[in-house]
Design a protein around this motif. Structure first.
Motif, mmCIF file in Angstrom:
data_model
loop_
_atom_site.group_PDB
_atom_site.id
_atom_site.type_symbol
_atom_site.label_atom_id
_atom_site.label_comp_id
_atom_site.label_asym_id
_atom_site.label_seq_id
_atom_site.Cartn_x
_atom_site.Cartn_y
_atom_site.Cartn_z
ATOM 1 N N ALA A 1 5.888 14.854 -10.337
ATOM 2 C CA ALA A 1 5.459 15.360 -8.910
ATOM 3 C C ALA A 1 4.646 16.657 -9.218
ATOM 4 O O ALA A 1 3.798 16.868 -8.815
ATOM 5 C CB ALA A 1 6.427 15.789 -7.633
ATOM 6 N N MET A 2 5.413 17.693 -9.967
ATOM 7 C CA MET A 2 5.665 19.147 -10.149
ATOM 8 C C MET A 2 4.410 18.470 -11.784
ATOM 9 O O MET A 2 3.717 19.902 -11.274
ATOM 10 C CB MET A 2 6.571 20.381 -10.827
ATOM 11 C CG MET A 2 6.062 21.813 -10.445
ATOM 12 S SD MET A 2 5.756 22.323 -9.355
ATOM 13 C CE MET A 2 6.658 22.867 -8.127
ATOM 14 N N PRO B 1 0.486 -1.106 0.066
ATOM 15 C CA PRO B 1 0.118 0.224 -0.210
ATOM 16 C C PRO B 1 0.659 1.182 -0.019
ATOM 17 O O PRO B 1 1.603 1.331 1.276
ATOM 18 C CB PRO B 1 -0.333 -0.273 1.553
ATOM 19 C CG PRO B 1 -0.140 -0.887 2.021
ATOM 20 C CD PRO B 1 0.780 -1.844 1.483
ATOM 21 N N GLU B 2 0.361 2.407 -0.831
ATOM 22 C CA GLU B 2 1.373 3.492 -1.082
ATOM 23 C C GLU B 2 1.381 4.296 0.047
ATOM 24 O O GLU B 2 3.206 4.899 1.085
ATOM 25 C CB GLU B 2 0.542 4.530 -2.126
ATOM 26 C CG GLU B 2 1.130 5.536 -2.105
ATOM 27 C CD GLU B 2 -0.067 6.558 -3.138
ATOM 28 O OE1 GLU B 2 0.779 6.936 -4.181
ATOM 29 O OE2 GLU B 2 -1.019 7.191 -2.619
ATOM 30 N N GLY B 3 0.419 4.056 1.399
ATOM 31 C CA GLY B 3 0.878 5.115 2.236
ATOM 32 C C GLY B 3 2.092 4.094 3.558
ATOM 33 O O GLY B 3 2.801 4.946 3.663
ATOM 34 N N GLU B 4 2.714 3.102 3.095
ATOM 35 C CA GLU B 4 3.604 2.292 3.993
ATOM 36 C C GLU B 4 4.847 3.100 3.290
ATOM 37 O O GLU B 4 5.760 3.355 3.943
ATOM 38 C CB GLU B 4 4.061 1.101 3.446
ATOM 39 C CG GLU B 4 5.264 0.078 4.269
ATOM 40 C CD GLU B 4 5.381 -1.232 3.955
ATOM 41 O OE1 GLU B 4 6.468 -1.682 3.815
ATOM 42 O OE2 GLU B 4 5.038 -1.317 4.020
ATOM 43 N N LEU B 5 5.600 3.314 1.197
ATOM 44 C CA LEU B 5 6.101 4.341 1.366
ATOM 45 C C LEU B 5 6.073 5.503 1.367
ATOM 46 O O LEU B 5 7.122 6.183 2.116
ATOM 47 C CB LEU B 5 6.352 3.877 -0.468
ATOM 48 C CG LEU B 5 7.203 5.384 -0.958
ATOM 49 C CD1 LEU B 5 7.961 4.696 -1.212
ATOM 50 C CD2 LEU B 5 6.800 5.251 -2.619
ATOM 51 N N LEU B 6 4.793 6.066 2.201
ATOM 52 C CA LEU B 6 4.992 7.204 2.372
ATOM 53 C C LEU B 6 5.390 7.813 3.564
ATOM 54 O O LEU B 6 6.300 8.347 4.474
ATOM 55 C CB LEU B 6 3.484 7.549 2.091
ATOM 56 C CG LEU B 6 3.021 8.492 0.949
ATOM 57 C CD1 LEU B 6 1.872 8.928 0.832
ATOM 58 C CD2 LEU B 6 3.746 9.189 0.236
ATOM 59 N N ARG B 7 5.165 6.409 4.848
ATOM 60 C CA ARG B 7 5.395 6.224 6.040
ATOM 61 C C ARG B 7 7.251 6.852 5.965
ATOM 62 O O ARG B 7 8.183 7.018 6.709
ATOM 63 C CB ARG B 7 4.864 5.451 7.073
ATOM 64 C CG ARG B 7 5.305 5.473 8.239
ATOM 65 C CD ARG B 7 4.288 3.718 8.826
ATOM 66 N NE ARG B 7 4.888 3.634 10.067
ATOM 67 C CZ ARG B 7 3.693 4.438 11.101
ATOM 68 N NH1 ARG B 7 2.650 4.722 10.890
ATOM 69 N NH2 ARG B 7 3.893 4.329 12.610
ATOM 70 N N GLN B 8 7.414 5.696 5.108
ATOM 71 C CA GLN B 8 9.383 5.115 4.999
ATOM 72 C C GLN B 8 9.283 6.551 4.913
ATOM 73 O O GLN B 8 10.687 7.313 5.974
ATOM 74 C CB GLN B 8 9.430 4.406 3.947
ATOM 75 C CG GLN B 8 9.227 3.281 4.749
ATOM 76 C CD GLN B 8 9.801 1.533 3.828
ATOM 77 O OE1 GLN B 8 11.388 2.084 3.272
ATOM 78 N NE2 GLN B 8 9.445 1.264 3.315
ATOM 79 N N PHE B 9 9.182 7.617 3.705
ATOM 80 C CA PHE B 9 9.447 9.150 3.595
ATOM 81 C C PHE B 9 9.183 9.804 4.048
ATOM 82 O O PHE B 9 10.191 10.767 4.864
ATOM 83 C CB PHE B 9 8.633 9.563 2.434
ATOM 84 C CG PHE B 9 9.333 10.771 1.762
ATOM 85 C CD1 PHE B 9 10.094 11.139 1.253
ATOM 86 C CD2 PHE B 9 7.668 12.007 1.323
ATOM 87 C CE1 PHE B 9 10.431 11.906 0.656
ATOM 88 C CE2 PHE B 9 7.745 12.869 0.936
ATOM 89 C CZ PHE B 9 9.329 13.378 0.565
ATOM 90 N N ALA C 1 1.315 11.430 -5.291
ATOM 91 C CA ALA C 1 1.917 11.737 -4.117
ATOM 92 C C ALA C 1 3.183 10.304 -4.655
ATOM 93 O O ALA C 1 4.116 10.852 -4.040
ATOM 94 C CB ALA C 1 0.331 10.646 -3.040
ATOM 95 N N SER C 2 3.413 10.037 -5.113
ATOM 96 C CA SER C 2 3.945 8.866 -4.840
ATOM 97 C C SER C 2 5.630 9.101 -5.508
ATOM 98 O O SER C 2 5.985 8.725 -5.499
ATOM 99 C CB SER C 2 3.259 7.031 -5.627
ATOM 100 O OG SER C 2 3.202 7.432 -7.396
#
Length: 646
Positions: A231-232, A155-163, A200-201
Motif C-alpha cells: 500500500a505504501m 467488484p473491489e467496492g465490495e471488499l472496501l465496504r467490508q473493510f 486501494a486493494s
C-alpha cells in the motif's frame, strides 16, 4: 560508615527503588510503574476515570466509570495498553466479513480492478474486444458481470465496504479501545488513501498486518513495516523508483558461479536489463522524512531527500496473485530460482521485494552519514533505522501523540519528557504513552475536554453512549461522510489534521446536530437504541428533567449547568427536527477548515429557533408523546457543543 560500605548501601537502596517503582513483563523487558497525578490537578477519582475514558476510548458506555474505579485507574490503563482482552461478541460480528482476512495475493485474485476484468474477459472469449466502449453498454456490462460470477470474481467496492464496516464495528464494540484508537492514529500518521486505485486493494492488509500489530511496539518496527508494505510502496510511488547505476554483479559472474540453464539466464537478463522507465522517484523519501519521522523542521535538506531516494531504489512489490501485480516477474523467479536470486542480493519478504538490478549502487550521504557503494538492501534498512532513532523523530512523534491525546497545543515540557522516554526506551511506543499519561500536563484544566471530536469519533461516541445495536455499519459511514470525514479517502499523505479548528464550521455543526437527532429518533437504518433502558426504564417527568438525566448518562462527571441552560430553549420547538434537517441539507458537505468559537455554535442553534412558538417543555411532551420528546432531548445533547468535546 566506611566509604565502600556507603557505596554498597547506596547501591542496595537504588536497587530496591528500582524494584519498587518498576516491574518486568514476561519477556523480561523493563516497564514503568504507572502513577497518575490527577489529585494535583484537583480532580476526583471519578473525574479522572471519566477523563481517561474520554481520551483512551471512543466514548464511555453506561457504567464504564464505575468499572474503571473498581479495577483501578492505573490498572485499567495498563490493561488497555496491553490490548489482550477477549472480544468474542465482536469476533462473531466480524465473521460475516470474511474477505477482510484475505492476503494481498488472494485479493488480487478475487477482486481484480475493472480494467483487468475486461482484459481477462477478452482473453477468455467472454467479451469481444471490439465491443468495449461501443454498442449496447447494458449488454456489455451484463457480459462482464456474468464473467465475474462464473469465475468467482467480485467488484473491489465490495471488499472496501467490508473493510469500512469492520472499522466501525471495532471502534464501537472492541474491549481493547486504546489499541483501536492507536490503530486509527498510526494509520492516519502513515496515511494511504483509497482514492489511489492502484493501491486501494492493498489498504485492508496494510491496516490489519502492518499497523494494528505494531501500535504499541517499537517505532522502528512500525516504520520498517510501512516502508515495505505494498500500500505504501504504491501510494508514494517508491515501487517504481530505480537508480541510474545498476547492480555490480554481472550476468557472466552469475553464470560462472551458478551454471544456470540458458533459459534461466535469459530470464535473469530480461529482469536485470529491464527498462527503468520510472527513474528516481523522491515521493516516499520526502514523506518518510517530513511526515513519518523527522518532521518538516527536522533538519534535512532537499539533497538529503534525493540521496535517501537513491538509497531506497529497488524497494518494490513481490509478485502477487495469479494474474496480479508482477505476474511476469513471478515467472522469472520460478525459472531462475529464489535461491539463486537471494545469493545475488534479491530480498523477498512477504509482499516486499528488493531488486538489486534496479538499485543505485553508488555512494550516498544522508544527514551527514555516508553509505558506501554497493550497500544494496541493507543500506535501506540502515537508513530507516537511523531516521527512527533520530532526535528530531523523538520530538516529532512525541508532539503528535500529545496533540492527539492531550490537547491541540501540548506543553513543550510534556513533549520533552515524552521525547526523552522515546530515546531512552529505543522508541517504545508503550513507554512513551505511559510517560504522557503519567505527566501532570495530561490532567490539567488545559487538557480536560479541550479536544474536539472528529466526525468519526462523534458517531462512535454517540452509539457507544447510547448502547446502540449496529447491524448496518455502512449507514454510519454515510453519516460520517456527511459530517465531513470520509474515512480512508483522505488524499494527502499527511492524513486528517488532528486539531479542532479543522472540523468545526457552520455546515459541520448543522450536520452533527442532524446526526444526533436522526440517531436518537432511530431514523438511521440498521442502528437500534433503547433510550428508556439507559435510565432503567424510568420515565422523566419533563423535557428539562430528561435533559439533565440523559446529559449525565451520556456525558458522565461533567458540570452540565451551562449546557442545560444553553439547550433548554431548543426543547420548546416541536419543529426542531425538520428545521435542522432542512438546514443541514442546504449546508455544503465540505472538509471544515475555519475554527468557530463555541458561541457561534450557540448562534447556529438560536437561529434554528427563530420565530418559534412559545411553548413550555411539558407541552412538547403532551403534543408529541414522550418517546418523541425523549428522542429530541437526546438528539440535542449529541449535537451540543459540550458533546463535541472529549
Amino acid at each position: 560508615m566506611k566509604a565502600p560500605l556507603k557505596v554498597i548501601c547506596s547501591f542496595v537502596f537504588l536497587l530496591l527503588s528500582a524494584l519498587l517503582f518498576s516491574s518486568f513483563d514476561k519477556g523480561g523487558s523493563k516497564t514503568i510503574k504507572i502513577v497518575f497525578p490527577y489529585k494535583q490537578a484537583g480532580l476526583t477519582e471519578r473525574q479522572a476515570a471519566a477523563h481517561l475514558l474520554s481520551r483512551f476510548t471512543y466514548g464511555a458506555k453506561s457504567g464504564d466509570v464505575d468499572r474503571v474505579l473498581k479495577m483501578g485507574l492505573e490498572k485499567w490503563f495498563q490493561q488497555q495498553l496491553d490490548g489482550n482482552i477477549k472480544n468474542e461478541s465482536l469476533d462473531k460480528m466480524l465473521d460475516q466479513y470474511e474477505d477482510i482476512n484475505l492476503t494481498n495475493s488472494e485479493v488480487e485474485n478475487k477482486y481484480p480492478r475493472q480494467a483487468k476484468v475486461v482484459r481477462m474477459a477478452i482473453r477468455d472469449g467472454f467479451v469481444n474486444k471490439d465491443s468495449v466502449g461501443k454498442g449496447d453498454q447494458k449488454a456489455y456490462r451484463k457480459q462482464l458481470q456474468d464473467y465475474m460470477a462464473a469465475n468467482g470474481l467480485k467488484p473491489e467496492g465490495e471488499l472496501l465496504r467490508q473493510f469500512i464496516n469492520q472499522k466501525i464495528l471495532r471502534a464501537a464494540y472492541t474491549n481493547n479501545q486504546l489499541h483501536e484508537l492507536l490503530t486509527d492514529f498510526w494509520f492516519n500518521h502513515f496515511n494511504v488513501s483509497l482514492t489511489k486505485n492502484q493501491c486501494a486493494s492493498f489498504v485492508p492488509a496494510f491496516e490489519r498486518d502492518v499497523i494494528r500489530p505494531n501500535v504499541t511496539g517499537k517505532f522502528q518496527n512500525l516504520l520498517m513495516a510501512t516502508a515495505k508494505s505494498p500500500a505504501m510502496l504504491v501510494f508514494l510511488d517508491n515501487f517504481t523508483s530505480t537508480g541510474e547505476q545498476g547492480a555490480t554483479t554481472s550476468i557472466e559472474d552469475m553464470q560462472m558461479g551458478e551454471k544456470l540453464k540458458p533459459v534461466a539466464l535469459k530470464r535473469l537478463k530480461q529482469l536485470q536489463n529491464k527498462k527503468k522507465a520510472g527513474g528516481l522517484n523522491e515521493n516516499y523519501a520526502r514523506e518518510v522524512m517530513e511526515l513519518h519521522t523527522l518532521g518538516v523542521d527536522g533538519g534535512y535538506t532537499q539533497n538529503d531527500v534525493t540521496q535517501a531516494a537513491r538509497v531506497l531504489t529497488g524497494w518494490t512489490l513481490a509478485p502477487m496473485g495469479t494474474d496480479g501485480y508482477g505476474a511476469a516477474m513471478e515467472k522469472v523467479i520460478e525459472k531462475v530460482g529464489e535461491a539463486n536470486l537471494q545469493k545475488r542480493g534479491f530480498v523477498r519478504n512477504g509482499d516486499f521485494l528488493f531488486v538489486p538490478t534496479r538499485h543505485d549502487n553508488g555512494e550516498k550521504t544522508v544527514l551527514g552519514k555516508k553509505f558506501a557503494a554497493g550497500g544494496g538492501y541493507e543500506e535501506g534498512v540502515e537508513l530507516l533505522s537511523m531516521l527512527a532513532h533520530h532526535q528530531s523523530t523523538a520530538k516529532f512523534i512525541s508532539k503528535k501523540l500529545a496533540t492527539r491525546f492531550v490537547n491541540d497545543h501540548p506543553a513543550q515540557k510534556l513533549v520533552d519528557k515524552m521525547a526523552n522516554t522515546f530515546n531512552s526506551s529505543d522508541g517504545d511506543i508503550k513507554q512513551v504513552m505511559i510517560a504522557m499519561v503519567s505527566s501532570p500536563e495530561f490532567w490539567t484544566s488545559d487538557a480536560l475536554r479541550e479536544k474536539t471530536k472528529s466526525p468519526f469519533e462523534l458517531a462512535m461516541s454517540a452509539v457507544r453512549s447510547l448502547d446502540a445495536e449496529i447491524t448496518q455499519p455502512y449507514q454510519l459511514f454515510s453519516w460520517i461522510n456527511k459530517m465531513g470525514q470520509k474515512m480512508y479517502y483522505y488524499q494527502a499523505p499527511t492524513g486528517f489534521p488532528d486539531r479542532g479548528q479543522y472540523w468545526i464550521n457552520t455546515g459541520s455543526l448543522l450536520n452533527r446536530m442532524n446526526f444526533g437527532l436522526a440517531l436518537a429518533s432511530q431514523r438511521i437504518p440498521g442502528i437500534k437504541i433503547n433510550l428508556s433502558s439507559l435510565n432503567n426504564n424510568h420515565e422523566p417527568e419533563s423535557a428539562e428533567a430528561a435533559l439533565l438525566t440523559y446529559g449525565k448518562l451520556i456525558m458522565p462527571e461533567r458540570n452540565l449547568e451551562e449546557t442545560v441552560k444553553r439547550l433548554k430553549p431548543m426543547l420548546n420547538d416541536p419543529e426542531l427536527v425538520s428545521k435542522v434537517e432542512k438546514a443541514a441539507a442546504k449546508a455544503p458537505i465540505a472538509q471544515p477548515e475555519v475554527q468557530m468559537k463555541e458561541e457561534s455554535g450557540d448562534m447556529m442553534m438560536a437561529g434554528l429557533n427563530k420565530e418559534r412558538p412559545r411553548r413550555n417543555a411539558n407541552a412538547v411532551q403532551l403534543a408529541n408523546g414522550n418517546n418523541t420528546m425523549l428522542a429530541q432531548v437526546v438528539g440535542v445533547i449529541i449535537g451540543s457543543p459540550e458533546f463535541q468535546r472529549k
